[in-house]
Motif scaffolding. Structure first.
Motif, PDB file in Angstrom:
ATOM      1  N   ARG A   3     -25.270  52.376 107.969  1.00  0.00           N
ATOM      2  CA  ARG A   3     -25.844  52.189 109.311  1.00  0.00           C
ATOM      3  C   ARG A   3     -24.920  52.782 110.355  1.00  0.00           C
ATOM      4  O   ARG A   3     -23.708  52.563 110.326  1.00  0.00           O
ATOM      5  CB  ARG A   3     -26.061  50.697 109.558  1.00  0.00           C
TER       6      ARG A   3
ATOM      7  N   TYR B  76     -31.578  54.352 100.004  1.00  0.00           N
ATOM      8  CA  TYR B  76     -31.469  53.215 100.929  1.00  0.00           C
ATOM      9  C   TYR B  76     -32.503  52.132 100.618  1.00  0.00           C
ATOM     10  O   TYR B  76     -32.150  50.995 100.293  1.00  0.00           O
ATOM     11  CB  TYR B  76     -31.614  53.720 102.372  1.00  0.00           C
TER      12      TYR B  76
ATOM     13  N   ASP C  54     -19.703  48.338 102.493  1.00  0.00           N
ATOM     14  CA  ASP C  54     -20.930  47.802 101.916  1.00  0.00           C
ATOM     15  C   ASP C  54     -21.468  48.435 100.633  1.00  0.00           C
ATOM     16  O   ASP C  54     -20.969  49.446 100.148  1.00  0.00           O
ATOM     17  CB  ASP C  54     -22.018  47.822 102.993  1.00  0.00           C
TER      18      ASP C  54
ATOM     19  N   ARG D 194     -36.083  47.134 107.617  1.00  0.00           N
ATOM     20  CA  ARG D 194     -36.461  47.662 106.294  1.00  0.00           C
ATOM     21  C   ARG D 194     -37.957  47.500 106.007  1.00  0.00           C
ATOM     22  O   ARG D 194     -38.365  47.121 104.910  1.00  0.00           O
ATOM     23  CB  ARG D 194     -35.651  46.946 105.205  1.00  0.00           C
TER      24      ARG D 194
HETATM   25  O1  F6P Z   1     -25.449  42.219 105.918  1.00  0.00           O
HETATM   26  C1  F6P Z   1     -25.553  43.356 105.128  1.00  0.00           C
HETATM   27  C2  F6P Z   1     -25.914  44.540 105.952  1.00  0.00           C
HETATM   28  O2  F6P Z   1     -25.951  45.717 105.230  1.00  0.00           O
HETATM   29  C3  F6P Z   1     -24.910  44.692 107.018  1.00  0.00           C
HETATM   30  O3  F6P Z   1     -23.813  45.301 106.540  1.00  0.00           O
HETATM   31  C4  F6P Z   1     -25.739  45.377 108.029  1.00  0.00           C
HETATM   32  O4  F6P Z   1     -25.243  45.143 109.284  1.00  0.00           O
HETATM   33  C5  F6P Z   1     -27.071  44.731 107.879  1.00  0.00           C
HETATM   34  O5  F6P Z   1     -27.162  44.387 106.558  1.00  0.00           O
HETATM   35  C6  F6P Z   1     -28.164  45.616 108.414  1.00  0.00           C
HETATM   36  O6  F6P Z   1     -28.964  46.150 107.445  1.00  0.00           O
HETATM   37  P1  F6P Z   1     -29.622  47.572 107.612  1.00  0.00           P
HETATM   38  O7  F6P Z   1     -28.510  48.509 107.859  1.00  0.00           O
HETATM   39  O8  F6P Z   1     -30.302  47.812 106.303  1.00  0.00           O
HETATM   40  O9  F6P Z   1     -30.564  47.470 108.748  1.00  0.00           O
END
Ligand code: F6P
Length: 757
Positions: free
Chosen positions: A279, A359, A415, A595
């Motif tokens: 992200r 992803y 992550d 998502r």
């Molecule tokens: O909590 C896990 C996580 O991947 C964080 O690291 C991130 O801030 C959050 O989920 C956001 O998820 P995404 O990037 O999939 O929107």
């Protein structure tokens, strides 16, 4: 020269020039008009006189002609008149001009020779006069000439009048210009600037800690905003310096932004810090024809952005905004934060297929449910795994490029999206000091064991020198998992794993947020007074069109791990168990869609909405409802308003690595009030013991927790919040970064300790 004088002189010069040109044209036109008028009048008079003198144009009739001329002049108020015969000899004239007109004037001669009238101006007996001559004919033959003389001095008087009048007008205009310029400049420029200067001086001398009202949207609007930011930074810097001094005296070792900055400066000696995450911290999206910059929801960005702002460096991430490419340079680079660039964001571009497989597919339908024990089945597809491997390699190439010039670079990989990256980097750059921080839980070996590519993932992670989790519990799960599936030596004393002479430390680094401010900053990012906002919870409720005595808040990405449905059920149960609170308590959920290409996430939004609707339908009254569900991406400023207005915040994750919402809520409560209800399955519950800790699967006790929170004695509420804030203050995100960087820089890495892929 002062700006006011310069402005006045320029305005007056331009006005004078324009006024002169217009006056000149006006005078010219008036002169023409008056001359024409005079000519027309004389033409008519000449015709009259011609009638009277017909047949008399001979020297013998001179006496009669003289009488006619004299009478005519009196009657028609003419200054003078004369009659000549065709040879130019004066036959008659009124006595005032008899001597001047004895000899025929050129106009008379011209009329005789050309047989046409003339109209002209001339000075006669010291006066400006109009001369009009016209031939007299009898039976088609010229027999003489008539001359009429009219006073024309009034024309000059009239023209002078116009000049005078216009000059007076210009004078008045100039005075008005001077006054208006002085007022406007004072009011809009010099006044506010003097005010700002005075205010800044006060700030510098520490005499002022209150915001001042600065005009927005005006000429100095942008300056006012910048000054507000500057003042805020100054106030925060002063507070931090005071805090540092206080800490030095009391020999405490609190991590602060300044301490981290100084520490990184000394340890890295000008080298960059490299962060990799899926992200990106700033995402540019198209809104119609405009490009907007948003900060994506999620704990990773909330935590890492302040660190990068403090340390500087390069953050490599997936450029997922639809306007990212047009904003970035040819190498995908863009300096952020956009309003005050402090570090570089390097965007990596992915194809739709890559994003889909790496992803949505492998990371979020595979590893995510695998690591979160929420009884959502993981999906492992070979195609997703191939994309996952390829994207990890793509990021490895990008990162290797970035660190190519750096010696022993410090790399912080973030992550579960990049489990293969540590080994890919270390195999090419053994001198790099690499940490991977796993933001989500790590499950027990049985749970992890179902992953078809578990060995590859574990080997990829073990490429790192340090593997970080939020809690010791997750570290232990990881160590046990490696112990179960890989041939290695686990050292449980120092929590390390050794494989073929390669050492990896596994340590807990509980992530956090920026320390709660010890000064009560009264300005938000836009320079708006937040204290007044806080004291105006009613305004917030009015905006939502509800009326409620108590307010609860929840802030989440809409994710099945967050226990949002369970939370709503607890609210419903609360009203069933404690009906006195119907109409008195409203729960506001700020949910950011996330998502949504994944079916479970897509369906979850509808389920959350449906649950809220059903509960509202059962309880709502006029002007009140139990649940307000605000489904949108909310800015930090908006979320802060809700945090500050709430009596309680509910974090009910079914499983969560840390959960920074819990910590953000505490950090935002400068009033040291408010209650946190916190799931026992979050990493945060290991630190925040003064929250009301609940089991989100137990709806009954969650309903009771809401009741306990609302009816808690104010003194207990405040005591709990004070202790919570003290924990966040000590265990802030600078401490997280400080500890992680310290662990990395202390590693002794030789160039020969190559890790093999
Ligand atoms: O909590 C896990 C996580 O991947 C964080 O690291 C991130 O801030 C959050 O989920 C956001 O998820 P995404 O990037 O999939 O929107």
């Amino acid at each position: 020269m002062k700006i006011t004088v310069r402005l006045i002189i320029s305005l007056i010069l331009v006005t004078t020039l324009v006024a002169s040109i217009f006056s000149f044209i006006q005078v010219h036109n008036e002169k023409e008009r008056l001359a024409e008028e005079l000519k027309m009048r004389d033409m008519i008079l000449a015709e009259n006189l011609q009638e009277s003198v017909k047949g008399l144009l001979r020297p013998q009739s001179s006496t009669k002609l003289n009488r006619i001329v004299e009478r005519f002049c009196k009657r028609k108020k003419l200054m003078g008149a004369a009659i000549y015969d065709k040879g130019g000899i004066l036959l008659a004239s009124n006595p005032d001009f008899s001597s001047e007109l004895q000899q025929p004037i050129p106009q008379v001669t011209k009329s005789i020779s050309e047989n046409k009238y003339t109209s002209d101006f001339k000075m006669l007996i010291g006066k400006k006069v109009h001369l009009y001559t016209t031939p007299v004919d009898e039976d088609g033959e010229i027999v003489g000439v008539l001359l009429l003389i009219n006073d024309a001095s009034y024309i000059d008087t009239r023209l002078k009048g116009i000049w005078r009048h216009n000059f007076m007008r210009l004078l008045i205009l100039s005075i008005l210009i001077i006054l208006t310029t002085i007022i406007v400049v004072r009011w809009s420029i010099t006044g506010p600037i003097a005010q700002i200067a005075e205010w800044l001086k006060g700030m510098r001398m520490g005499k002022i800690d209150k915001p001042m009202y600065l005009p927005r949207g005006d000429i100095i609007g942008p300056l006012a905003i910048e000054v507000t930011h500057l003042a805020k930074s100054l106030a925060l810097a002063r507070a931090a310096a005071e805090e540092e001094a206080r800490l030095r005296i009391s020999a405490e070792s609190l991590w602060t932004r300044e301490r981290l900055r100084e520490y990184v400066r000394l340890e890295l000696g000008g080298n960059n810090l490299f962060v990799v995450s899926n992200r990106e911290p700033y995402m540019h999206t198209k809104q119609g024809r405009k490009v907007e910059c948003i900060m994506p929801a999620g704990g990773l960005v909330t935590a890492l952005d302040p660190i990068m702002r403090t340390c500087g460096g390069v953050w490599i991430a997936h450029g997922s905004g639809d306007a990212d490419m047009e904003i970035s340079d040819n190498n995908g680079r863009f300096r952020v934060p956009p309003e005050e660039p402090l570090y570089t964001l390097k965007r990596v571009w992915l194809t739709k297929e890559e994003e889909e497989g790496y992803y949505y597919g492998f990371s979020n339908e595979g590893i995510w449910p695998l690591c979160h024990i929420t009884y959502t089945r993981p999906n492992f597809r070979l195609n997703d795994w191939i994309h996952y491997q390829n994207v990890n390699e793509k990021f490895a190439t990008a990162l290797l490029n970035e660190i190519s010039e750096e010696e022993s670079p410090l790399v912080l990989i973030q992550d579960y999206h990049f489990s293969l990256l540590p080994l890919l980097i270390k195999s090419k750059r053994p001198d790099a000091k690499v940490a991977i921080f796993w933001h989500i839980p790590w499950p027990n070996p049985e749970a992890f064991g179902i992953c078809p590519w578990k060995e590859e993932i574990l080997l990829g992670i073990l490429g790192a020198d340090i593997v970080g989790f939020h809690t010791q519990f997750h570290c232990n799960n990881f160590l046990e998992t490696v112990d179960r599936f890989l041939e290695s030596r686990i050292n449980w004393d120092e929590f390390s794993i050794e494989r073929y002479n390669q050492l990896t430390f596994v340590k807990p680094f509980p992530i956090s947020v920026v320390s709660p401010s010890s000064i009560k900053s009264t300005l938000d990012e836009e320079g708006i007074d937040i204290q007044s906002i806080r004291s105006q919870r009613d305004i917030l409720l009015k905006e939502l069109d509800i009326n409620s005595k108590f307010v609860g808040v929840g802030v989440d990405r809409i994710d099945y791990t967050k226990g949002i449905i369970e939370r709503f059920r607890a609210v419903e149960r609360f009203f069933q168990k404690y009906p006195d609170f119907i109409g008195q308590f409203t729960f506001i959920e700020l949910g950011a869609p996330s998502r949504t290409h994944i079916k479970q996430y897509h369906d979850l939004i509808a389920e959350v909405e449906g649950t809220a609707d059903k509960i509202n339908w059962g309880f709502q009254t006029k002007g009140w409802k139990p649940i307000v569900f605000l489904k949108a991406h909310h800015t930090h400023e908006t979320i802060n308003r809700f945090y500050k207005a709430a009596d309680l915040c509910m974090v009910t994750s079914l499983h969560d690595g840390m959960n920074l919402v819990a910590k953000e809520f505490v950090a935002s409560r400068e009033d040291e009030d408010g209650v946190l209800i916190l799931s026992q399955f979050t990493g945060a519950s290991r630190e925040l013991h003064d929250a009301i800790v609940i089991n989100p699967y137990d709806i009954e006790s969650m309903a009771d927790a809401i009741h306990v929170a609302i009816t808690m004695e104010p003194s207990e509420r405040i005591e709990r919040m004070k202790r919570l804030r003290q924990i966040i203050k000590e265990r802030n995100v600078y401490r997280w970064a400080g500890n992680l960087i310290t662990a990395l820089v202390r590693l002794r890495i030789t160039k020969t300790s190559v890790k093999k892929v």
